[in-house]
Each structure stands twice: as C-alpha cells, then as structure tokens.
Design a protein around this motif. Structure first.
Motif, short mmCIF file in Angstrom:
data_model
loop_
_atom_site.label_atom_id
_atom_site.label_comp_id
_atom_site.label_asym_id
_atom_site.label_seq_id
_atom_site.Cartn_x
_atom_site.Cartn_y
_atom_site.Cartn_z
N LEU A 175 0.84 -1.19 0.00
CA LEU A 175 0.00 0.00 0.00
C LEU A 175 0.88 1.24 0.00
O LEU A 175 1.98 1.25 0.54
CB LEU A 175 -0.91 0.01 1.23
CG LEU A 175 -2.05 -1.02 1.28
CD1 LEU A 175 -2.90 -0.79 2.52
CD2 LEU A 175 -2.92 -0.95 0.03
N GLY A 176 0.37 2.31 -0.57
CA GLY A 176 1.12 3.55 -0.61
C GLY A 176 1.12 4.25 0.74
O GLY A 176 0.37 3.90 1.66
N ILE A 177 1.96 5.28 0.84
CA ILE A 177 2.08 6.03 2.08
C ILE A 177 0.75 6.69 2.46
O ILE A 177 0.29 6.60 3.60
CB ILE A 177 3.18 7.10 1.96
CG1 ILE A 177 4.56 6.43 1.91
CG2 ILE A 177 3.12 8.09 3.13
CD1 ILE A 177 5.69 7.41 1.69
N PHE A 178 0.12 7.32 1.46
CA PHE A 178 -1.11 8.06 1.75
C PHE A 178 -2.21 7.12 2.24
O PHE A 178 -2.92 7.42 3.21
CB PHE A 178 -1.56 8.81 0.50
CG PHE A 178 -2.56 9.90 0.77
CD1 PHE A 178 -2.16 11.06 1.39
CD2 PHE A 178 -3.88 9.75 0.41
CE1 PHE A 178 -3.08 12.07 1.64
CE2 PHE A 178 -4.80 10.75 0.66
CZ PHE A 178 -4.40 11.92 1.27
N ALA A 179 -2.36 5.96 1.60
CA ALA A 179 -3.40 5.00 2.00
C ALA A 179 -3.11 4.45 3.39
O ALA A 179 -4.02 4.29 4.22
CB ALA A 179 -3.48 3.87 0.98
N THR A 180 -1.85 4.15 3.67
CA THR A 180 -1.49 3.59 4.97
C THR A 180 -1.73 4.59 6.09
O THR A 180 -2.32 4.25 7.13
CB THR A 180 -0.01 3.16 4.97
OG1 THR A 180 0.20 2.20 3.93
CG2 THR A 180 0.37 2.55 6.31
N LEU A 181 -1.29 5.83 5.89
CA LEU A 181 -1.50 6.85 6.92
C LEU A 181 -2.98 7.15 7.10
O LEU A 181 -3.45 7.39 8.22
CB LEU A 181 -0.74 8.12 6.55
CG LEU A 181 0.79 8.03 6.57
CD1 LEU A 181 1.40 9.33 6.12
CD2 LEU A 181 1.30 7.69 7.96
N GLY A 182 -3.74 7.14 6.00
CA GLY A 182 -5.17 7.38 6.11
C GLY A 182 -5.87 6.29 6.91
O GLY A 182 -6.71 6.57 7.77
N ALA A 183 -5.52 5.02 6.64
CA ALA A 183 -6.12 3.92 7.39
C ALA A 183 -5.75 3.98 8.87
O ALA A 183 -6.60 3.76 9.75
CB ALA A 183 -5.67 2.59 6.78
N ALA A 184 -4.49 4.29 9.15
CA ALA A 184 -4.07 4.40 10.55
C ALA A 184 -4.79 5.53 11.26
O ALA A 184 -5.13 5.42 12.45
CB ALA A 184 -2.55 4.61 10.62
N SER A 185 -5.04 6.63 10.56
CA SER A 185 -5.76 7.75 11.16
C SER A 185 -7.18 7.34 11.52
O SER A 185 -7.69 7.70 12.60
CB SER A 185 -5.79 8.93 10.18
OG SER A 185 -4.49 9.36 9.86
N VAL A 186 -7.82 6.59 10.63
CA VAL A 186 -9.18 6.13 10.90
C VAL A 186 -9.21 5.23 12.13
O VAL A 186 -10.08 5.36 13.01
CB VAL A 186 -9.76 5.39 9.68
CG1 VAL A 186 -11.09 4.72 10.02
CG2 VAL A 186 -9.94 6.36 8.51
#
Length: 466
Positions: A444-455
């Motif tokens: 997964l890309g950085i943006f998708a990973t950080l977004g999922a972790a934020s959720v």
C-alpha cells in the motif's frame, strides 16, 4: 529513443521551447502531487520532467540530484530549483522552488492551528495518534529504500553501521559523521576505488533511459552556466541578505533569549549543517528541538511528521510545525496563536531561503563538473552514512512512540534512551505493526497507509478504547 529496423536507436524530436508561464503550471502540478517524502517527490519529478515532458535527460537529472544530495537541506526542493534554473535561469528556479514549498507551507500552518486548538479533543487526538504510529512504517521504508540503493558493497554497509553506532550509541553530532563520510568517499572516488563508484541514484532501472540529446535542454552547457565572478558575488550577496538580515535584526532587537531569535539562529544553523536530505534533517532537528530547546515532546514531533507525510511538499516542512509550537509556548507579549504563526513562518523562511543560495551559487559550477569521480565518491559515502542516520531516526521514533516511559542510560561515552518494557502501548504497537505489513507486504502507498491508521486512531479515541 525509438528503434530503427537495423536495431540502432533513432533520435527522438526535441520538445518545443517552453515559456516560464507554461512551466509555472507544470511546477504547480508537481507540487500538488509531491506526497510521500523525498523518494516519492523525486519519482514524481522524474516521471513528469524526464519521461513525460522530456525537458531534461536521465544523465543530467541524476547529475543535478547528486549535487542536491550533497547539499544541506531538502534535496527534492533543491532539485526542483536546480531544474527550474536550468530551464529559465534564476526566475525559473525561484518559481519552481517556491511552488514546491507553498502547498505544504499553507497546509502545515492550517494543521498547526488545528493541533493547538483541538489537538487533545476526541477525533483530532485520535487522528494524530494513528498518524504517529504509522509514521514508523514510513521511516522504516525510507531506511530500506535508501539502503537498497546505497549499500551495494561491504564498504558502504560498514559506513552505514559506523554512522548508526556513532549517532545512536555515542551521540556524535550528525555534521561530523557526514563530513567524515564525505572525506572518505572523496578520496576513495579520487583513487577510483570500485566501492565508491556511484550507481543510478533514485531513478528506476525499469524505465527506458531518456538521452540528454533528445530533450528540451539537450546536452550542451547553457549560457547562464558560465557566470562572471561579479554575477556570482551579486547572487550570493542578495540571497545572504534575504536569509541573514532577519536573523541579525532579531538578535539586535530581541536579544538571544527571545524564542524568535532562537528559532532564527537554530534553523539557520540547521540549514548549513544538515547534510544528507530530509530524513537526515529530521534526525538532527528532532533531537535538538526536543532535548535541548524543549519546544515540543518526542510524541509531538511524531505528530508533526505525520502532518508532513500527509501533505504535499517537502517532508521537512515539519520544521514549520516545530517553530510554531516553540513560539506558541513562549509568546512573550504576543498572543500565542500570533506568536506561533510568526514562529512557523520564520522557521520556514530561514530553512528554505538558503536552498536558493546553494543552487544559484553552486549549480553553474556543478554543471561544468559532470562526471567528476571524486564528487561521485563523496556522494556514495554520504548516502551510505545517511542510511545509518535514518535508522537511528527510526529507532528513536519507535522508542518514543511504542513506550510511554523512556529512561536515559549513560556509561562512559555511551548515551542511550532505553524504553521501560512494562510501559509498552499495545494499541500503538498494533497500529505500527499493521502499517509495516501494509507498506512492506501489501504494497500500500504512504497516503493510503497513513489514512487507514488515522481512521483506526479516531475509532479508538471515540470509542474510549484508549
């Protein structure tokens, strides 16, 4: 290049000339897409400028990148400035370098306001908790990316291991580590030792090479790469005044005890001594801002890094967040928000103005030194040492993120922060582990990973699970 019937390469028609107005929109597009730290940003520039637009060839792109990696400060922003200068002289460099910074500066300033006003409230606190944990995966990936390119032989691996030991165990200042590595690489390259021959930099071997002769710039030396001594002195003088005049004014008007003076002098010093790219800058700033100046905590530094990872522009835009918090907590006669805003803008100014100085003063000479083996050797050694420094950053972040309590350990020259194992945060450990799996295993890309972790962080916070 296309291929003729006999198998030889046929030259491609060179692109039509591009005006500065046309280039403006391309640089704005690059800035808007520049997520994912320096590796991702350089990849975006390579894809658009080399492969898509063919404004610059592969060899020249890598030569510019090599020089920017030898400079203190953010290599991606400096690379944009360098290529902008090649295309449209100083005006082109200013446009490219400024646009590369502008979206991130606006975003981080807005997030800094949200952080101090609502950072401990429900969803916002959860969002930053998730970001902070996932950043560990991002930094770990940076170690792997840089290491896979730089540690090509035993000498480079030894340099990386030595750099890690010196900074993590003995606390040797980063500038000394980089200086030592650069000298080793310089003399190794000068002696034409195979271990110090530079590889392909950031470029991917999967993409067809675009020859310099087939690009807008071509292979010839541009006319403005032959400045007179007078022109060089004028450029240096103008950018030195823009950079240092505000610092001098603050010293005279407010004295050394003012937080604004400290921000100006600290980040001005940082702009000179932090070689090796964005992650190297973060390693230096994180330790100094947290441990010496006490402007913010290690966990807040991670929060800021999470902001920078999820916004376009240079990763070291997190320095604006550091300056914002430092002034916000020591506002003097100003309101905290006004002081924080001024502190953040001041940190940004003294961080990025020197970048234009390094490019406009040095690029003309570097363009005439393409193929210098000694400089290539120095770059190889510095990049290897930076792997060790970034590994130190990853370990430092991990200790302060995954454990609630950290105790310093000192024995002779050894100085290490040791975590209290019983204080481990299971939720932080779980999110960090999941982020590592997402980025390394699931790709997964950085943006998708950080977004999922934020959720996940928001859900934990709102549900009262942590």
């Amino acid at each position: 290049m296309s291929t003729l019937a006999d198998g030889t390469a046929a030259p491609m028609p060179r692109p039509a000339p591009v005006t500065l107005r046309q280039a403006f929109w391309v640089w704005l597009r690059i800035a808007a897409l520049s997520f994912g730290g320096p590796a991702g940003q350089i990849a975006v520039m390579h894809r658009i400028l080399v492969e898509e637009k063919r404004w610059i060839g592969e060899h020249r792109f890598l030569h510019a990148l090599n020089y920017c990696m030898l400079l203190p400060g953010p290599e991606a922003q400096q690379l944009a400035t360098y290529i902008g200068w090649l295309l449209h002289r100083a005006r082109g460099g200013i446009v490219a370098g400024t646009l590369f910074v502008l979206p991130g500066a606006v975003s981080i300033m807005a997030l800094s306001w949200i952080y101090v006003l609502y950072g401990q409230v429900g969803m916002v606190a959860g969002l930053f908790f998730g970001l902070k944990c996932a950043v560990l995966a991002v930094v770990s990936q940076a170690v792997v990316r840089i290491g896979s390119r730089a540690l090509r032989n035993g000498v480079m691996r030894a340099l990386a291991a030595t750099a890690f030991g010196l900074i993590f165990v003995l606390g040797v200042p980063f500038p000394l580590i980089v200086l030592g590595a650069g000298l080793v690489g310089y003399f190794g390259g000068h002696a034409d030792m195979p271990a110090f021959r530079i590889g392909g930099g950031h470029a991917s071997g999967k993409v067809a090479v675009v020859a310099d002769d087939d690009t807008l710039l071509g292979a010839a030396l541009p006319a403005h790469a032959n400045p007179t001594i007078r022109q060089s002195v004028q450029q240096a003088g103008m950018w030195l005044v823009l950079w240092l005049a505000p610092v001098a004014a603050l010293l005279v008007l407010l004295g050394q005890g003012s937080v604004f003076t400290q921000i100006a002098t600290f980040f001005s010093t940082m702009a000179v001594v932090t070689f090796g790219g964005a992650y190297a800058v973060l390693a230096y700033v994180a330790q100094q801002a947290v441990e010496q100046y006490h402007w913010l905590t290690a966990r807040e530094m991670l929060d800021g890094l999470g902001m920078a990872e999820t916004t376009p522009g240079p990763l070291i835009m997190v320095l604006q967040f550091v300056g914002f918090l430092g002034a916000y907590r020591h506002p003097g006669m100003l309101s905290p928000l006004l002081a924080g805003t001024l502190g953040g803008l001041l940190a940004t100014w003294v961080t990025f103005v020197p970048c234009f100085l390094w490019i406009f003063l040095g690029a003309p000479f570097i363009e005439r030194m393409r193929g210098n083996v000694a400089l290539s050797g120095a770059l190889s050694a510095i990049t290897a040492a930076v792997v060790g420094v970034v590994l130190n950053l990853a370990v430092w972040f991990a200790i302060h993120t995954l454990f609630r309590t950290v105790r310093p350990f000192t024995a002779g020259p050894v100085r290490i922060d040791l975590p209290v194992l019983a204080s481990v945060d299971p939720w932080a450990l779980g999110i960090a582990a999941a982020a590592i799996v997402a980025m390394f295993r699931l790709k997964l890309g950085i943006f998708a990973t950080l977004g999922a972790a934020s959720v996940v962080g928001i859900v934990l916070q709102v549900s009262g699970a942590r």
